[in-house]
Design an enzyme around this catalytic site. Structure first.
Site, PDB file in Angstrom:
ATOM      1  N   VAL A  73       0.713  -0.896   0.546  1.00 49.11           N
ATOM      2  CA  VAL A  73       0.169  -0.075   0.124  1.00 49.11           C
ATOM      3  C   VAL A  73       0.340   0.847  -0.249  1.00 49.11           C
ATOM      4  O   VAL A  73       2.051   1.635   1.127  1.00 49.11           O
ATOM      5  CB  VAL A  73      -1.300   0.156   1.532  1.00 49.11           C
ATOM      6  CG1 VAL A  73      -1.254   1.360   1.809  1.00 49.11           C
ATOM      7  CG2 VAL A  73      -1.981  -1.273   1.280  1.00 49.11           C
ATOM      8  N   ALA A 118       4.430   4.221   2.901  1.00 53.45           N
ATOM      9  CA  ALA A 118       4.452   2.517   2.558  1.00 53.45           C
ATOM     10  C   ALA A 118       4.252   1.871   3.188  1.00 53.45           C
ATOM     11  O   ALA A 118       4.987   1.696   4.863  1.00 53.45           O
ATOM     12  CB  ALA A 118       4.722   2.286   0.793  1.00 53.45           C
ATOM     13  N   LYS A 119       3.892   0.588   2.646  1.00 57.43           N
ATOM     14  CA  LYS A 119       3.845  -0.774   3.774  1.00 57.43           C
ATOM     15  C   LYS A 119       3.870  -1.717   3.179  1.00 57.43           C
ATOM     16  O   LYS A 119       2.472  -1.871   1.640  1.00 57.43           O
ATOM     17  CB  LYS A 119       2.960  -0.900   5.128  1.00 57.43           C
ATOM     18  CG  LYS A 119       3.648  -1.534   6.092  1.00 57.43           C
ATOM     19  CD  LYS A 119       4.610  -1.156   7.166  1.00 57.43           C
ATOM     20  CE  LYS A 119       5.172  -1.813   7.711  1.00 57.43           C
ATOM     21  NZ  LYS A 119       6.259  -0.481   8.900  1.00 57.43           N
ATOM     22  N   GLY A 120       4.277  -3.418   3.144  1.00 61.67           N
ATOM     23  CA  GLY A 120       3.834  -4.171   2.649  1.00 61.67           C
ATOM     24  C   GLY A 120       3.686  -4.957   3.647  1.00 61.67           C
ATOM     25  O   GLY A 120       4.037  -5.255   4.776  1.00 61.67           O
ATOM     26  N   ASP A 159      10.449  -5.050   8.504  1.00 63.08           N
ATOM     27  CA  ASP A 159       9.856  -4.757   9.884  1.00 63.08           C
ATOM     28  C   ASP A 159       9.408  -6.953  10.636  1.00 63.08           C
ATOM     29  O   ASP A 159      10.664  -6.987  10.265  1.00 63.08           O
ATOM     30  CB  ASP A 159       8.533  -4.263   9.038  1.00 63.08           C
ATOM     31  CG  ASP A 159       6.736  -4.180  10.437  1.00 63.08           C
ATOM     32  OD1 ASP A 159       7.459  -2.824  10.790  1.00 63.08           O
ATOM     33  OD2 ASP A 159       5.989  -4.901  10.269  1.00 63.08           O
TER      34      ASP A 159
END
Ligand code: NAD
Length: 429
Positions: A73, A118-120, A159
């Protein structure tokens, strides 16, 4: 592409409190109430810019094929390329990734780093996979998200559940398809392939740097102050080690295997060696066992949640007995809990400030990668400490100026910066 963001209103109360995206929006609403932004800007910033959902096959060691779900995202590209970690955890949801991406936007803006958020994530318990399965999953996921990921546009990092080895596989997969090495496509890589000195330690170091500033502003001594750390992974174990180094008294810590407590202080270097060898902190000799719930409500000077979201909620906030809450994790405190803690006079170093050291040194790593010119650890740490201390005092000043709590102050500063950039770019005339 994924479904539209879940609105906060309309969810049952309990479900709402555990929905990270609903919580991120509730925090956002508190902050924008102080800013008087144009309604269009406010609406625009509530939503991610783009979302990718992927369902991809991975061959398991026994020959079976399993289909995994992953996300990437992008919340905002206003201040620069998007930056944000990749999480491997069985409870990953699209709403969680949306929240983490939004917090990344505010964090980068607050830390004065030219990135959007962002992040995944992949829905997987990485502990259940063999090393070969993990590598195949990572390479496939990296390929799936490579429609978004690139060194100029979207740069992932580690992360929860991911680490430098996983970043190395992602970098290699991307590079294989390009035909040349592209170190700047991910950060948090091993030093040997273009990682930065100080990156592994950066988040935990930043947590303690801001904690020390918080102790000073409360007129509390650093030496001997008692600390409890929830989570003993990359962030928690480094924060504990750094706290130990500056002679704070780390009395408790926990991870998924259990918790350990010694009021006279834990030997953190020995505990790290023990946890590395045994796979967790549980059973560490010379300490009593403690549950995760007990750790969160221990009497201590500093509590550092460094695991997952929603650990301090309306159900336990009135029992939290620390004087300073230093949020190593993203989103560990719900908005309902926030109100209780603030009323009780607990000083919060909010996540987007407290754990901002990770993205700060990721940015240094990216710059070094693009320039193929690498810095010494001393320079990295000096620049990191400068960013952390400056951001800490900016947040304190904003809290005073706007008469708000520290979290709202941090978000006011960040959102204001992004909103101003939107106006300057002419996106909202
Ligand atoms: P990690 O996977 O290295 O460690 C997570 C730790 O939390 C592990 O020790 C795990 O056992 C523990 N844990 C998980 N669930 C738990 C529970 N219910 N009770 C107690 N312990 C539990 O992950 P990490 O990189 O250290 O990330 C931790 C937090 O910090 C996350 O919120 C992440 O988003 C945030 N963060 C990480 C970085 C980074 O650079 N890695 C940067 C900024 C923020």
């Amino acid at each position: 592409m994924g479904k539209a963001p879940t609105p906060r209103a309309g969810l049952p109360r309990e479900k709402e409190e555990s929905n990270a995206y609903a919580n991120a929006l509730a925090q956002f609403d508190r902050a924008v109430a102080k800013l008087g932004l144009k309604r269009g800007i406010e609406q625009y910033l509530r939503y991610p810019k783009r979302e990718l959902s992927v369902y991809f096959p991975v061959k398991m060691d026994n020959g079976d094929i399993r289909i995994f779900t992953g996300y990437r995202v992008h919340h905002s590209t206003i201040l620069g390329p998007t930056k944000g970690g990749i999480r491997y955890h069985q409870d990953v949801t699209l709403d969680e990734i949306r929240a983490l991406a939004m917090w990344m936007t505010w964090k980068c803006a607050l830390m004065d780093i030219p990135y959007g958020g962002a992040k995944g994530g992949v829905v997987v318990d990485a502990h259940t996979l063999s090393r070969d399965e993990l590598e195949r999953l990572t390479r496939r996921y990296a390929t799936e998200i490579s429609v978004l990921m690139n060194p100029k546009g979207d740069i992932p990092a580690p992360d929860v559940g991911t680490n430098p080895q996983i970043m190395a596989w992602i970098m290699d997969t991307y590079s294989m398809n390009k035909g040349y090495s592209v170190p700047a496509v991910v950060t948090g890589k091993p030093i040997e392939i273009g990682g930065s000195e100080g990156r592994i330690e950066a988040t935990g170091r930043g947590v303690i740097t801001t904690t020390i500033e918080a102790l000073k502003t409360r007129n509390m001594p650093v030496e001997g102050s008692t600390v409890a750390v929830q989570g003993f992974g990359n962030v928690g174990s480094v924060a504990a080690a750094y706290a130990h180094k500056v002679k704070m008294n780390v009395i408790a810590t926990s991870d998924i295997t259990g918790g350990v407590y010694n009021p006279r202080g834990l030997d953190v270097p020995a505990l790290r060696t023990y946890a590395d060898a045994s796979g967790g902190v549980a059973g560490f000799p010379g300490a009593d066992s403690i549950t995760n719930e007990e750790l969160l409500t221990l009497k201590c000077d500093v509590l550092i949640p460094a695991a997952l979201e929603n650990q301090i909620t309306s159900a336990n906030a009135d029992q939290v007995k620390c004087r300073i809450l230093a949020e190593g994790a993203n989103g560990p405190t719900t908005p309902d809990a926030d109100e209780i803690l603030v009323d009780r006079g607990i000083f919060i170093v909010p996540d987007i400030l407290c754990n901002g050291g990770g993205v700060t040194v990721s940015y240094f790593e990216w710059v070094q990668g693009l320039q193929s010119f690498f810095w010494e650890e001393e320079q990295v740490n000096k620049e990191l400490d400068k960013h952390m201390i400056q951001a800490f005092h900016q947040v304190l000043a904003a809290a005073e100026k706007y008469h708000v709590d520290n979290r709202t102050a941090a978000q006011v500063l960040a959102i204001d910066k992004v909103a101003k950039a939107l106006l300057i770019r002419g996106i909202f005339p």
